[in-house]
Design a protein around this motif. Sequence first.
Motif, short mmCIF file in Angstrom:
data_model
loop_
_atom_site.label_atom_id
_atom_site.label_comp_id
_atom_site.label_asym_id
_atom_site.label_seq_id
_atom_site.Cartn_x
_atom_site.Cartn_y
_atom_site.Cartn_z
N SER A 25 -22.96 57.73 13.96
CA SER A 25 -23.37 56.56 13.18
C SER A 25 -22.98 55.31 13.96
O SER A 25 -22.12 55.35 14.86
CB SER A 25 -22.67 56.57 11.82
OG SER A 25 -21.28 56.29 11.98
N THR A 40 -25.63 44.42 15.90
CA THR A 40 -26.58 45.29 15.22
C THR A 40 -26.07 45.70 13.84
O THR A 40 -26.81 45.69 12.85
CB THR A 40 -26.85 46.54 16.08
OG1 THR A 40 -27.41 46.14 17.33
CG2 THR A 40 -27.84 47.48 15.38
N GLN A 41 -24.78 46.05 13.76
CA GLN A 41 -24.21 46.47 12.49
C GLN A 41 -24.21 45.32 11.48
O GLN A 41 -24.40 45.54 10.28
CB GLN A 41 -22.78 46.97 12.69
CG GLN A 41 -22.15 47.58 11.46
CD GLN A 41 -22.90 48.83 10.99
OE1 GLN A 41 -23.17 49.72 11.77
NE2 GLN A 41 -23.24 48.88 9.72
N TYR A 100 -26.43 43.19 10.94
CA TYR A 100 -27.73 43.09 10.28
C TYR A 100 -27.93 44.18 9.23
O TYR A 100 -28.82 44.07 8.38
CB TYR A 100 -28.86 43.18 11.31
CG TYR A 100 -29.03 41.94 12.15
CD1 TYR A 100 -29.62 40.80 11.63
CD2 TYR A 100 -28.61 41.92 13.47
CE1 TYR A 100 -29.78 39.65 12.39
CE2 TYR A 100 -28.77 40.78 14.25
CZ TYR A 100 -29.35 39.65 13.71
OH TYR A 100 -29.51 38.52 14.47
N GLN A 101 -27.12 45.22 9.30
CA GLN A 101 -27.34 46.36 8.44
C GLN A 101 -26.44 46.40 7.21
O GLN A 101 -26.72 47.13 6.25
CB GLN A 101 -27.17 47.66 9.25
CG GLN A 101 -28.20 47.78 10.37
CD GLN A 101 -28.08 49.11 11.13
OE1 GLN A 101 -27.31 49.98 10.75
NE2 GLN A 101 -28.84 49.23 12.21
N GLU A 108 -24.76 45.01 3.77
CA GLU A 108 -25.27 44.19 2.68
C GLU A 108 -24.27 43.15 2.21
O GLU A 108 -24.65 42.12 1.64
CB GLU A 108 -25.68 45.08 1.50
CG GLU A 108 -26.85 46.02 1.82
CD GLU A 108 -27.25 46.87 0.64
OE1 GLU A 108 -26.63 46.69 -0.44
OE2 GLU A 108 -28.16 47.70 0.78
#
Length: 427
Positions: free
Chosen positions: A47, A76-77, A79-80, A82
């Motif tokens: 992951s 990158t993380q 953007y993922q 919430e």
Amino acid sequence: MGDTGNIGGKGNTRTTGTTGTTGTTGKIDHDAVLRARVLLLGSGRLSLWQEVGAYRVLAEVSPRAYLPKLVGALVTQSYQVEDPASALALTEEAASAARRLDAGTPNGTELRRRALGAYERELFAAGRRDEGRAVCAELAAAGAFGRLATVLAEEGRHAEAADLYERHVGSTGGEVSDWTLIEWAGVLDAAGRTERALEVFGRLVEESRRRTAADRGPVASLVWELHHYAGMLLAAGRHAEAAGVRRDALGLLDRLARGGEPVSWSNIQASWVTLFTLSGREDEPAATSDAPLPDFGRYLVHGWSPDVREAWFASVHRLEQRADGLRASGDLPGLLSVHRRLTVRRALLGESRGRPAVAALLPSYDEGVALARRLPGSPSVLARALADRAMFLLAVKRYGDARRDFADAVTLLDDPVSPMSHPTSPE
């Protein structure tokens, strides 16, 4: 694979400085390093959280190899996730790691810009404008000046924004994109540097003329630019030049009404909505650091600050309520002003959701024209409403209707005592 300690634990958003392998004694935790290497060399799919955890550990012992990987994975993380607080922590860590990259790191400049850009985005989203502006200044010092120019313009500091464009673009003599020319002219105009703004926007118009003549650019885009340029000339008191530019635009609309675009183009409506938004700046209050507004010449998805974007669209409901009150009180001039501000926002909302739908937007333009027809002795107000609708109809390829509205607008401006100035029938 067994216990991996703190490597890849979901929700681990602590910064590099607090998630190390040396502990308080300054000694390397060789077990943590080994676990990280085994994790990355394993055959299973990791992951992103596991990758981040492993890169955190290895970046301390092999920064040249793993700091770039850590920066990329953290951004990158971000953007993922919430949770806004987690996204902010991840980008803060990414920015800190990016600042540690060696000067010779492959793609290091791009990685730094990406990390700092993500960090300032989250700072603005969190309402921390001063800190976000400082990061934008850091980016500008490294050559990426666009976001700082936008932030300054949002806060009403247009002269400083204009200076940035002059320093980074005006002195280069190289090729400049259409978007940059629009942004540059917009801040120059807002800073009161009218002649320089006309020079920059005129450069855009001439380049578009050349492309269109060679069928290398859409005719519609040139019409939108000519219409905006005519408005700038008119505001500068250069009435004869403005009239000539309007006639050029009308000639191009004649051509489109007869045969359409000679070449098929996609995604050109962004030019229309950006210039339409820029034309609405004069209807808005002055921007300040405490009450920022959009950088009106910048396309919506090219760098509006998150806090400004959210506040701009949130203002739709408030303006709708205000319009209802003005309509009830019979304040027609006030209603016209508020209605146009609403129309600009609705056009941008359509752009943010894809492309403008005729059924959703055309009623706003129709109402604007109908309201302007009710205002006696104001041909320029009616001309503006007709031209607004013409540019929208052009965006949705209703060329004949667009030509008709624009021809009426030109008649009103060139012959303000025309009977069209005093219509008696509703739209």
